[in-house]
Enzyme design. Structure first.
Site, mmCIF file in Angstrom:
data_model
loop_
_atom_site.group_PDB
_atom_site.id
_atom_site.type_symbol
_atom_site.label_atom_id
_atom_site.label_comp_id
_atom_site.label_asym_id
_atom_site.label_seq_id
_atom_site.Cartn_x
_atom_site.Cartn_y
_atom_site.Cartn_z
ATOM 1 N N SER A 1 14.052 73.324 21.568
ATOM 2 C CA SER A 1 14.691 73.687 22.825
ATOM 3 C C SER A 1 15.746 74.762 22.606
ATOM 4 C CB SER A 1 15.347 72.457 23.462
ATOM 5 O OG SER A 1 16.150 72.841 24.562
ATOM 6 N N GLY B 1 20.294 67.427 32.192
ATOM 7 C CA GLY B 1 21.539 68.106 32.500
ATOM 8 C C GLY B 1 22.432 68.395 31.325
ATOM 9 N N PHE B 2 22.325 67.604 30.256
ATOM 10 C CA PHE B 2 23.186 67.798 29.099
ATOM 11 C C PHE B 2 22.417 67.536 27.819
ATOM 12 C CE2 PHE B 2 26.233 66.778 32.442
ATOM 13 C CZ PHE B 2 27.205 67.743 32.243
ATOM 14 N N GLY B 3 22.752 68.273 26.769
ATOM 15 C CA GLY B 3 22.224 67.979 25.450
ATOM 16 C C GLY B 3 23.080 66.926 24.766
ATOM 17 N N GLY B 4 22.572 66.404 23.653
ATOM 18 C CA GLY B 4 23.350 65.488 22.837
ATOM 19 C C GLY B 4 23.369 64.048 23.304
ATOM 20 N N HIS C 1 11.301 74.644 31.634
ATOM 21 C CA HIS C 1 11.604 73.354 32.256
ATOM 22 C C HIS C 1 12.661 73.590 33.329
ATOM 23 C CE1 HIS C 1 13.490 69.067 31.691
ATOM 24 N NE2 HIS C 1 12.955 69.237 32.889
ATOM 25 N N ASP D 1 15.066 75.472 28.727
ATOM 26 C CA ASP D 1 15.712 74.617 29.728
ATOM 27 C C ASP D 1 16.491 75.454 30.735
ATOM 28 O OD1 ASP D 1 15.103 71.854 28.919
ATOM 29 O OD2 ASP D 1 16.177 72.383 27.087
ATOM 30 N N ASP E 1 11.050 64.653 26.133
ATOM 31 C CA ASP E 1 12.225 65.515 25.994
ATOM 32 C C ASP E 1 13.472 64.649 26.044
ATOM 33 O OD1 ASP E 1 14.200 67.415 26.100
ATOM 34 O OD2 ASP E 1 13.524 68.352 27.954
ATOM 35 N N GLY E 2 14.290 64.719 24.975
ATOM 36 C CA GLY E 2 15.595 64.079 25.046
ATOM 37 C C GLY E 2 15.917 63.158 23.899
ATOM 38 N N HIS F 1 10.692 75.690 24.086
ATOM 39 C CA HIS F 1 11.103 74.976 25.298
ATOM 40 C C HIS F 1 12.341 75.657 25.881
ATOM 41 C CE1 HIS F 1 10.995 71.408 27.885
ATOM 42 N NE2 HIS F 1 12.324 71.385 27.804
#
Length: 225
Positions: free
Chosen positions: A10, A144-147, A68, A37, A175-176, A35
């Site tokens: 991503s 909405g947020f990574g991590g 995405h 985002d 994804d995630g 990917h």
């Protein structure tokens, strides 16, 4: 025949302070898909990049670009990303006024069309659209947020998607929060493509991709056993 596991780094974790994030390309890192985002600060509480960045990256990678869309509305961005060089566009059905029309717009541009399901979104949202889709993206974190940490409830959803008539969809991806341990668990019930945020931030991207792929393939081995 053993399923092939594909890895999609991503861009969300890429360093945009440099003139161009170093894109993984065929043969160098082992990545299969890029990917991309897109967040609009309306559908999700964050703001990322748009078609201009996609167009700028397109000449620098031969990998398919999977856009995405975490945006509301969806339709006004479809033509823009098609022209920017996207190969696939995935969107959230809750963000589209007419899901079939959005899918048809994507496919009319010659792109693969997908729908993304949030952790709390039921698979029943696919009941009247699945035959028109090329892929389904199962979110294992909230968009909405990574991590974020992996949400285990994605596992039974993937298994259900991989069985019966729902398997008509060719590309089940997740994804995630996907780390090697999660990759093993996700591949076993039927995930084909794993989106990994941390690859761009890794000092050795090829090693990071190999680690995820190896773990996922070990899950396939357990599936066969």
């Amino acid at each position: 025949m053993t399923r092939a596991i594909r890895i999609a780094p991503s861009l969300l974790s890429a360093d945009f302070a440099i003139s161009r994030p170093r894109c993984p390309s065929d043969g160098r890192t082992g990545a299969d898909i890029l990917h991309f985002d897109v967040m609009d600060n309306h559908y999700v509480p964050n703001l990322t990049v748009g078609p201009l960045v996609c167009a700028a990256l397109r000449p620098h990678t031969s990998l398919p670009i999977d856009v995405h869309l975490m945006t509301r509305p969806v339709d006004p961005l479809i033509d823009s990303f098609a022209e920017a060089g996207a190969d696939m566009i995935t969107f959230h059905p809750e963000a589209s006024d007419h899901v079939h029309r959005s899918v048809q717009m994507i496919r009319k541009r010659g792109l693969k069309a997908g729908v993304a399901l949030n952790p709390a979104s039921p698979l029943s949202l696919l009941d009247h659209i699945l035959e028109d889709l090329d892929l389904v993206l199962i979110m294992s974190v909230n968009p909405g947020f990574g991590g974020q940490s992996f949400i285990p409830s994605a596992l039974p959803k993937i298994a259900a998607l991989a069985n019966g008539r729902r398997r008509a969809c060719r590309g089940d991806r997740v994804d995630g929060g996907v780390n090697p341990a999660d990759a093993r668990a996700l591949a076993r019930p039927g995930a084909d493509i794993l989106v990994r945020l941390a690859i761009f931030g890794a000092s050795d991207r090829a090693k990071a991709i190999a680690s995820i792929r190896g773990a996922a393939e070990s899950g396939l081995g357990q599936e066969a056993a």
